[in-house]
Design a protein around this motif. Structure first.
Motif, PDB file in Angstrom:
ATOM      1  N   UNK A  31       0.822  -1.208   0.000  1.00 41.87           N
ATOM      2  CA  UNK A  31       0.000   0.000   0.000  1.00 41.87           C
ATOM      3  C   UNK A  31       0.860   1.264   0.000  1.00 41.87           C
ATOM      4  N   UNK A  32       2.010   1.221   0.694  1.00 40.65           N
ATOM      5  CA  UNK A  32       2.908   2.375   0.697  1.00 40.65           C
ATOM      6  C   UNK A  32       3.549   2.564  -0.674  1.00 40.65           C
ATOM      7  N   UNK A  37       4.363   5.701  -5.486  1.00 38.14           N
ATOM      8  CA  UNK A  37       4.629   5.650  -6.929  1.00 38.14           C
ATOM      9  C   UNK A  37       3.336   5.376  -7.692  1.00 38.14           C
ATOM     10  N   UNK A  38       2.399   6.315  -7.688  1.00 34.33           N
ATOM     11  CA  UNK A  38       1.124   6.069  -8.377  1.00 34.33           C
ATOM     12  C   UNK A  38       1.289   5.903  -9.883  1.00 34.33           C
ATOM     13  N   UNK A  57      -2.414  -7.974 -11.916  1.00 32.84           N
ATOM     14  CA  UNK A  57      -1.684  -7.209 -12.939  1.00 32.84           C
ATOM     15  C   UNK A  57      -1.016  -5.992 -12.315  1.00 32.84           C
ATOM     16  N   UNK A  58      -1.756  -5.301 -11.444  1.00 33.01           N
ATOM     17  CA  UNK A  58      -1.183  -4.133 -10.772  1.00 33.01           C
ATOM     18  C   UNK A  58      -0.056  -4.540  -9.826  1.00 33.01           C
ATOM     19  N   UNK A  65       8.379  -2.451 -10.717  1.00 34.14           N
ATOM     20  CA  UNK A  65       8.809  -1.066 -10.613  1.00 34.14           C
ATOM     21  C   UNK A  65       9.624  -0.796  -9.361  1.00 34.14           C
ATOM     22  N   UNK A  66       9.208  -1.357  -8.241  1.00 37.06           N
ATOM     23  CA  UNK A  66       9.889  -1.075  -6.977  1.00 37.06           C
ATOM     24  C   UNK A  66      11.223  -1.794  -6.882  1.00 37.06           C
ATOM     25  N   UNK A  67      11.264  -3.076  -7.274  1.00 36.81           N
ATOM     26  CA  UNK A  67      12.471  -3.868  -7.049  1.00 36.81           C
ATOM     27  C   UNK A  67      13.395  -3.927  -8.266  1.00 36.81           C
TER      28      UNK A  67
END
Length: 231
Positions: A31-32, A37-38, A57-58, A65-67
């Motif tokens: 959630x963070x 990063x919307x 999918x999200x 994107x994060x890792x």
């Protein structure tokens, strides 16, 4: 990478927060990541998944994107994933990410009786005024349990702690848990279970011990010999 999972009210965030205060670890919360990063969800239709979950999918886009795009600072320390994954599909995606990062993935599962969960959820309060995470349980002030010890704001019940919503969330977890355990077995992911019916300090101390087991290559190898089983 240690995925901390469990039913709502089992103390996942409390345990992860306590571990982060005593150990050299990073903490990942889906959630963070979505809030920070919307853009990762740009172009995706609104989620239709019940109870507010983002779609698989999200989840894949956020994890990549994060890792893989290095938006989440990993360093060399272990990564605790608070309340993630929630499904076997998400576990498979997470395992793929861990492999790409050259990291070992394991699961620390918290368990508690339905009665214990109900009592904890009924008593849990959050502060909507201080801190970015409105889901994190607040610490009540000693002089006024209805006020936040940090900012003095009014403590309120979390929307998802409504008895009806909690029952739905618990049922969802109970449906998904066996599939997560089965996927962990197939993927040879170490899976340790911590019975979280004790008070928070005791559970946190036991969790520190199990994290030490999971971050030590030799015990982790032994745990992987019977993946999915309680240790």
């Amino acid at each position: 990478m240690i995925a901390v999972i469990g039913p709502p009210g089992s103390g996942k965030t409390t345990v992860v927060t306590a571990l982060a205060a005593h150990e050299r670890v990073s903490v990942f919360r889906l959630r963070e990541a979505v809030r920070r990063c919307p853009d990762l969800l740009a172009g995706l239709p609104p989620s239709t998944v019940p109870l507010g979950w983002v779609s698989d999918e999200a989840v894949v886009k956020v994890l990549r994107g994060m890792f893989l795009e290095h938006r989440f600072p990993t360093g060399d320390e272990p990564i605790l994933l608070d309340n993630f994954p929630g499904t076997a599909s998400q576990l498979r995606h997470l395992a793929s990410i861990a492999t790409s990062l050259g990291r070992r993935l394991s699961i620390l599962e918290l368990r508690a009786t339905a009665a214990t969960l109900a009592v904890r959820v009924a008593a849990r309060r959050v502060c909507r005024r201080c801190g970015p995470d409105r889901h994190a349980p607040a610490r009540p002030a000693a002089s006024d349990p209805a006020r936040c010890a940090r900012c003095g704001g009014e403590l309120k019940r979390r929307d998802t702690d409504n008895p009806h919503i909690h029952a739905l969330r618990l049922a969802r977890y109970q449906r998904n848990r066996p599939k997560i355990a089965a996927a962990a077995t197939r993927l040879h992911i170490p899976h340790l279970v911590l019975h979280a019916g004790h008070c928070a300090p005791v559970v946190s101390r036991l969790a520190r011990h199990l994290v030490a087991v999971l971050t030590d290559p030799a015990p982790a190898y032994r745990a992987a010999s019977h993946p999915g089983s309680p240790k």
